[in-house]
Design an enzyme around this catalytic site. Structure first.
Site, PDB file in Angstrom:
ATOM      1  N   PHE A   1       0.835  -1.198   0.000  1.00  0.00           N
ATOM      2  CA  PHE A   1       0.000   0.000   0.000  1.00  0.00           C
ATOM      3  C   PHE A   1       0.868   1.245   0.000  1.00  0.00           C
ATOM      4  O   PHE A   1       1.879   1.317   0.720  1.00  0.00           O
ATOM      5  CB  PHE A   1      -0.882   0.044   1.256  1.00  0.00           C
ATOM      6  CG  PHE A   1      -1.966  -0.991   1.304  1.00  0.00           C
ATOM      7  CD1 PHE A   1      -3.227  -0.724   0.787  1.00  0.00           C
ATOM      8  CD2 PHE A   1      -1.733  -2.225   1.875  1.00  0.00           C
ATOM      9  CE1 PHE A   1      -4.230  -1.678   0.835  1.00  0.00           C
ATOM     10  CE2 PHE A   1      -2.731  -3.183   1.933  1.00  0.00           C
ATOM     11  CZ  PHE A   1      -3.988  -2.913   1.410  1.00  0.00           C
ATOM     12  N   ASP A   2       0.469   2.227  -0.789  1.00  0.00           N
ATOM     13  CA  ASP A   2       1.004   3.571  -0.609  1.00  0.00           C
ATOM     14  C   ASP A   2       0.362   4.146   0.658  1.00  0.00           C
ATOM     15  O   ASP A   2      -0.685   3.663   1.099  1.00  0.00           O
ATOM     16  CB  ASP A   2       0.661   4.431  -1.829  1.00  0.00           C
ATOM     17  CG  ASP A   2       1.049   5.882  -1.640  1.00  0.00           C
ATOM     18  OD1 ASP A   2       2.188   6.140  -1.246  1.00  0.00           O
ATOM     19  OD2 ASP A   2       0.185   6.755  -1.861  1.00  0.00           O
TER      20      ASP A   2
END
Length: 363
Positions: A57-58
């Site tokens: 995930f960013d």
């Protein structure tokens, strides 16, 4: 008799049911996903989601809301807070980055200066020429690359970062003029989504961010992530995705910004946040979450596994029917009309079985 048997064999060998086994299921599943706010660009990506073993995930705009607010403005030279804010907003005015928009929002009501030759420095910040002077705004790495000594401000930076705030510096090639601290909040369902993904069998869940280690660790600890990669440039995110792919197998990447586009393209399946995401991220991604709801990730994985299961059911059923009629043919128990009925019936059954994916969520 041999002519009748030949016709029976010809009808049974017709691959209608076998050919229809996959496309009907894929189209039905993609239609189901569209109604639930998930756009899938092809059947291959839908099938891959069921085999994902790790996910990255960013942070900003993905795990967090992507709507940070300026909490602290610290002037470290002759500039006042209002002057520093006006200068920072002038540089960031045309940027679409969430941190930039937060600074511009805070500067509403303040007269901005004309900025020329504005340039985004990917993974670092931005620069612009204001009143004939080249000004920079960005993270600590940017100013270290410019040759600045940030050690006099290290204590202030550490205090802010331990609070989970993102720190941005403002300055020129000669000196640093201000420190901005911004805070973002986690999405309501981020923690719940991570927990459900763990329970679904994923081996590794990580966060990729350009923020420094202290800020990243604070977020990762609160979400119970397996790993956290910090201080990343776009090319570093690609390297992290390749490393995860090597260690854990197929990997998905969830992001929203321009900085995430290379990593989205490098992942087995790239997933973009549709509302908050940039055009570049949406173009590079294979799946788009049009409601920016991370909870849809588990839905996609369930839908993928259900789709693959139904495709296997259809293919198995089609092959078994053909084998049964070939065996019956050797015992002179298969007639032409029975073969036609079986072929047509099998085609109808696999079609109806595939269309089940349209009328209900997978369980």
């Amino acid at each position: 008799p041999w002519f009748d048997d030949g016709l029976v064999l010809l009808v049974i060998s017709c691959p209608c049911a076998l050919v229809m086994s996959t496309p009907v299921s894929i189209v039905s599943a993609i239609g189901n996903a569209s109604r639930h706010g998930v756009l899938i660009k092809g059947g291959a990506y839908l099938e891959e989601m069921g085999t994902i073993r790790s996910i990255a995930f960013d942070k900003t705009g993905t795990l967090t809301r992507g709507r940070p607010e300026v909490t602290d403005i610290i002037s470290v030279n002759s500039y006042s807070q209002a002057q520093a804010l006006a200068l920072a907003a002038s540089i960031e005015y045309r940027s679409e980055h969430p941190l930039a928009r937060a600074i511009v929002e805070r500067a509403k009501g303040i007269e901005l200066q004309a900025a020329q030759h504005c340039t985004a420095l990917l993974g670092r910040g931005a620069q612009a020429e204001i009143a004939g002077r080249l000004m920079f705004i960005g993270n600590v790495r940017l100013f270290e690359e410019l040759g600045h000594d940030v050690s006099p401000y290290q204590q202030r930076l550490s205090d802010l970062e331990h609070q989970g705030k993102t720190v941005i510096l403002l300055g020129s090639q000669e000196n640093i003029q201000a420190i901005f601290a911004l805070a973002d909040t986690l999405r309501e369902n981020s923690k719940e989504t991570i927990q459900v993904l763990h329970e679904s069998g994923l081996q590794h869940i990580a966060m990729l961010t350009g923020d420094n280690r202290r800020v990243a660790d604070a977020i990762a600890k609160s979400l119970d992530l397996d790993a956290c990669y910090s201080d990343l440039l776009p090319e570093d995110k690609v390297a992290a995705i390749k490393q995860m792919h090597h260690e854990f197998g197929k990997v998905a990447m969830v992001g929203d910004g321009v900085n995430d586009a290379p990593a989205l393209a490098a992942a087995t399946v790239g997933i973009a946040m549709g509302v908050a995401g940039s055009d570049t991220a949406l173009e590079a991604a294979d799946i788009a979450l049009m409601t920016d709801d991370l909870g849809k990730l588990t839905y996609i994985m369930q839908l993928s596994r259900k789709t693959v299961a139904i495709i296997k059911q259809n293919i198995s059923f089609s092959i078994v029917i053909k084998l049964i009629f070939i065996i019956l043919l050797f015992f002179n128990m298969a007639t032409l009309w029975l073969a036609v009925f079986a072929d047509t019936g099998a085609s109808l059954l696999v079609t109806l079985n595939g269309m089940r994916l349209m009328r209900r969520l997978p369980h």
